[in-house]
Design a protein around this motif. Structure first.
Motif, PDB file in Angstrom:
ATOM      1  N   ASN A 138       0.714  -1.019   0.071  1.00  0.00           N
ATOM      2  CA  ASN A 138      -0.120   0.060   0.031  1.00  0.00           C
ATOM      3  C   ASN A 138       1.110   1.173  -0.200  1.00  0.00           C
ATOM      4  OD1 ASN A 138       0.255  -1.273   2.705  1.00  0.00           O
ATOM      5  ND2 ASN A 138       0.298   0.990   3.084  1.00  0.00           N
ATOM      6  N   ILE A 139       0.489   2.369  -0.420  1.00  0.00           N
ATOM      7  CA  ILE A 139       0.908   3.615  -0.417  1.00  0.00           C
ATOM      8  C   ILE A 139       1.131   3.878   1.044  1.00  0.00           C
ATOM      9  CG2 ILE A 139       1.051   5.964  -0.980  1.00  0.00           C
ATOM     10  CD1 ILE A 139       0.953   4.377  -3.447  1.00  0.00           C
ATOM     11  N   SER A 140       2.386   4.462   1.510  1.00  0.00           N
ATOM     12  CA  SER A 140       2.669   4.759   3.205  1.00  0.00           C
ATOM     13  C   SER A 140       1.592   5.396   3.573  1.00  0.00           C
ATOM     14  CB  SER A 140       4.115   5.614   3.056  1.00  0.00           C
ATOM     15  OG  SER A 140       5.149   4.683   3.462  1.00  0.00           O
ATOM     16  N   GLN A 141       1.430   4.957   5.031  1.00  0.00           N
ATOM     17  CA  GLN A 141       0.416   5.509   5.797  1.00  0.00           C
ATOM     18  C   GLN A 141      -1.226   5.106   5.350  1.00  0.00           C
ATOM     19  OE1 GLN A 141       0.885   9.856   6.203  1.00  0.00           O
ATOM     20  NE2 GLN A 141       2.526   9.575   7.742  1.00  0.00           N
ATOM     21  N   ARG A 142      -1.382   4.472   4.186  1.00  0.00           N
ATOM     22  CA  ARG A 142      -2.745   4.247   3.811  1.00  0.00           C
ATOM     23  C   ARG A 142      -3.060   2.685   4.240  1.00  0.00           C
ATOM     24  NH1 ARG A 142      -4.206   9.232   2.119  1.00  0.00           N
ATOM     25  NH2 ARG A 142      -5.977   8.305   1.566  1.00  0.00           N
ATOM     26  N   ILE A 143      -4.356   2.307   3.827  1.00  0.00           N
ATOM     27  CA  ILE A 143      -4.740   1.026   4.306  1.00  0.00           C
ATOM     28  C   ILE A 143      -4.070  -0.129   3.903  1.00  0.00           C
ATOM     29  CG2 ILE A 143      -6.722  -0.559   4.393  1.00  0.00           C
ATOM     30  CD1 ILE A 143      -8.267   1.914   3.887  1.00  0.00           C
ATOM     31  N   SER A 144      -3.749  -1.231   4.326  1.00  0.00           N
ATOM     32  CA  SER A 144      -3.037  -2.241   3.724  1.00  0.00           C
ATOM     33  C   SER A 144      -4.021  -3.215   2.617  1.00  0.00           C
ATOM     34  CB  SER A 144      -2.514  -3.340   4.887  1.00  0.00           C
ATOM     35  OG  SER A 144      -1.575  -2.728   5.721  1.00  0.00           O
ATOM     36  N   SER A 145      -3.257  -3.695   1.794  1.00  0.00           N
ATOM     37  CA  SER A 145      -4.083  -4.513   0.837  1.00  0.00           C
ATOM     38  C   SER A 145      -4.410  -5.864   1.433  1.00  0.00           C
ATOM     39  CB  SER A 145      -3.326  -4.675  -0.608  1.00  0.00           C
ATOM     40  OG  SER A 145      -3.287  -3.313  -0.983  1.00  0.00           O
ATOM     41  N   VAL A 146      -5.595  -6.561   1.154  1.00  0.00           N
ATOM     42  CA  VAL A 146      -5.932  -7.787   1.343  1.00  0.00           C
ATOM     43  C   VAL A 146      -6.407  -8.486   0.390  1.00  0.00           C
ATOM     44  CG1 VAL A 146      -6.284  -7.336   3.844  1.00  0.00           C
ATOM     45  CG2 VAL A 146      -8.334  -7.054   2.338  1.00  0.00           C
ATOM     46  N   THR A 147      -6.428  -8.006  -0.957  1.00  0.00           N
ATOM     47  CA  THR A 147      -6.744  -8.686  -2.164  1.00  0.00           C
ATOM     48  C   THR A 147      -5.876  -8.126  -3.282  1.00  0.00           C
ATOM     49  OG1 THR A 147      -8.512  -7.244  -2.879  1.00  0.00           O
ATOM     50  CG2 THR A 147      -9.207  -9.205  -1.520  1.00  0.00           C
ATOM     51  N   HIS A 220      -1.706   6.182  10.274  1.00  0.00           N
ATOM     52  CA  HIS A 220      -1.119   4.741   9.587  1.00  0.00           C
ATOM     53  C   HIS A 220      -2.412   4.045   9.235  1.00  0.00           C
ATOM     54  CE1 HIS A 220       2.378   1.823   9.712  1.00  0.00           C
ATOM     55  NE2 HIS A 220       1.840   1.642   8.525  1.00  0.00           N
ATOM     56  N   TYR A 221      -2.523   3.064   8.385  1.00  0.00           N
ATOM     57  CA  TYR A 221      -3.744   2.414   7.923  1.00  0.00           C
ATOM     58  C   TYR A 221      -4.913   3.340   7.810  1.00  0.00           C
ATOM     59  CZ  TYR A 221      -0.516  -0.485  10.977  1.00  0.00           C
ATOM     60  OH  TYR A 221       0.533  -0.972  11.511  1.00  0.00           O
ATOM     61  N   SER A 222      -4.602   4.537   7.267  1.00  0.00           N
ATOM     62  CA  SER A 222      -5.560   5.700   7.063  1.00  0.00           C
ATOM     63  C   SER A 222      -6.452   5.539   5.794  1.00  0.00           C
ATOM     64  CB  SER A 222      -5.008   6.974   7.175  1.00  0.00           C
ATOM     65  OG  SER A 222      -5.900   7.829   6.737  1.00  0.00           O
ATOM     66  N   PRO A 223      -7.811   5.771   5.885  1.00  0.00           N
ATOM     67  CA  PRO A 223      -8.743   5.480   4.944  1.00  0.00           C
ATOM     68  C   PRO A 223      -8.720   6.745   4.197  1.00  0.00           C
ATOM     69  CG  PRO A 223      -9.841   5.670   6.606  1.00  0.00           C
ATOM     70  CD  PRO A 223      -8.562   5.417   7.241  1.00  0.00           C
ATOM     71  N   GLY A 224      -8.076   7.913   4.696  1.00  0.00           N
ATOM     72  CA  GLY A 224      -8.009   9.160   4.115  1.00  0.00           C
ATOM     73  C   GLY A 224      -9.286   9.934   4.254  1.00  0.00           C
ATOM     74  N   ILE A 225     -10.148   9.536   5.313  1.00  0.00           N
ATOM     75  CA  ILE A 225     -11.518  10.402   5.681  1.00  0.00           C
ATOM     76  C   ILE A 225     -11.553  10.296   7.009  1.00  0.00           C
ATOM     77  CG2 ILE A 225     -12.801  10.207   3.492  1.00  0.00           C
ATOM     78  CD1 ILE A 225     -14.162   7.759   4.606  1.00  0.00           C
ATOM     79  N   PRO A 226     -12.400  11.116   7.805  1.00  0.00           N
ATOM     80  CA  PRO A 226     -12.313  11.151   9.098  1.00  0.00           C
ATOM     81  C   PRO A 226     -13.056  10.036   9.786  1.00  0.00           C
ATOM     82  CG  PRO A 226     -13.054  13.274   8.285  1.00  0.00           C
ATOM     83  CD  PRO A 226     -13.202  12.421   7.108  1.00  0.00           C
ATOM     84  N   MET A 227     -12.592   9.547  10.796  1.00  0.00           N
ATOM     85  CA  MET A 227     -13.283   8.180  11.424  1.00  0.00           C
ATOM     86  C   MET A 227     -13.528   8.417  12.928  1.00  0.00           C
ATOM     87  SD  MET A 227     -10.883   5.216  10.035  1.00  0.00           S
ATOM     88  CE  MET A 227     -11.634   3.980  11.404  1.00  0.00           C
TER      89      MET A 227
END
Ligand code: AMP
Ligand code: MG
Length: 309
Positions: A138-147, A220-227
């Motif tokens: 995944n691009i740094s700081q974003r969500i990891s890939s599972v497929t 880290h693991y960020s979807p890029g929108i508020p949570m």
């Protein structure tokens, strides 16, 4: 079976030519390159936009291969025989004369290693003459890939090949354990903390060097929108991630599990974050997750994913 074999050969072809290939593992997909090659491993950092100071985990087939690069002891062997192959990463001492590229370790004298369980990746490692450096795909700081699809969404045509091994079974990254000097868990992961702690010495000798995990920044693991976390009642406009069944059916409800099954929640977490982001939701709320067992790892990831700065 045939297609799998030819796909493994294809992956090996690119890796032998110093290119990066995405590989399936039981935790998440990895972005792999020849760990002995400076040229190949440099590409990982460029593709992921990863700071050079964040070292990579190296994936091995077996102990014989590992021994070429690392110092091992009885304590390591105990953990190895209990958990490997599987979702556990060890920080060990790098052997003098090892061929591991300096890019991989950020010129440190320690190295993070693991033995993945996924069948296809094990077959691939078997036909290669080198171990694979592979951070999450995944691009740094974003969500990891599972497929495979997630990987394509992250990198598009920038990577030559994705070895498709289906959906990652665990869905969360490996647990990282430091075995150089003071033994401790550096990153929570797919194996529950208490299962590993039983094997670690307590109050053991202090390390000369302080071992930390450089890549575990706040965001880290960020979807890029508020949570928002620990939510009972979501706003109508936000996606609501649930862990147990509710009576009403709402379009913004997404189930991580219907019966608080923590393994299932772990497996579904990254995929669901990606789905709601792609559906165009502008924010996400998540029901409270019990902070026990693998729930501790899930909450660790959620806290980082929810960080904005
Ligand atoms: P990922 O990029 O998701 O594969 O995560 C890899 C993690 O392993 C990062 O947090 C790294 O900082 C950590 N890591 C890799 N090598 C070492 C090392 N030698 N010592 C401590 N942590 C390491
Ligand atoms: Mg990662």
């Amino acid at each position: 079976m045939n297609t799998n074999l030819s796909n493994i050969k294809k992956a090996a072809y690119y890796l032998n030519n110093n290119d990066c290939v995405a590989i399936p593992t039981e935790t998440v997909y990895g972005l792999a390159a020849n760990a002995y090659s400076g040229k190949a491993t440099k590409k990982i950092f460029i593709l992921k936009k990863r700071p050079k100071t964040n070292p990579l985990i190296v994936h091995y087939l077996n102990l014989a291969d590992l021994k070429k690069d690392c110092e091992i002891d009885k304590q390591f062997l105990k953990l190895y025989s209990r958990f490997c192959p599987g979702p556990i990463t060890f920080v060990l001492k790098l052997k003098k004369g090892s061929k591991i590229s300096k890019n991989v370790t950020n010129k440190k004298t320690t190295i993070a290693v693991r033995f993945p369980k996924h069948k296809l990746t094990r077959k691939l490692l078997k036909i290669l003459n080198f171990p694979l450096a592979a951070p999450s795909a995944n691009i740094s700081q974003r969500i990891s890939s599972v497929t495979k699809l997630d990987v394509v969404e992250e990198f598009g045509k920038k990577i030559k090949f994705v070895l498709d091994g289906g959906r990652s079974r665990e869905g969360l990254e490996s647990t990282i354990v430091n075995l150089v000097g003071k033994q401790k868990i550096l990153r929570l992961g797919s194996i529950e903390k208490n299962k590993i702690e039983k094997y670690l010495f307590k109050n053991n000798k202090k390390s000369q060097q302080k071992i930390t995990v450089p890549g575990q920044g706040k965001i880290h693991y960020s979807p890029g929108i508020p949570m928002r976390l620990n939510i009972k009642k979501p706003k109508k406009s936000e996606a609501f991630l649930l862990i147990s069944k509710r009576k009403n059916k709402n379009k913004n409800y997404f189930y991580l599990s219907k019966n608080k099954n923590l393994r299932e929640i772990a497996r579904n977490l990254y995929k669901t974050l990606r789905i709601v982001k792609n559906l165009g939701f502008k924010s996400i709320s998540v029901e409270k997750i019990p902070n026990k067992g693998i729930g501790e790892t899930i909450n660790d990831r959620l806290l980082r994913a929810a960080k904005r700065k």
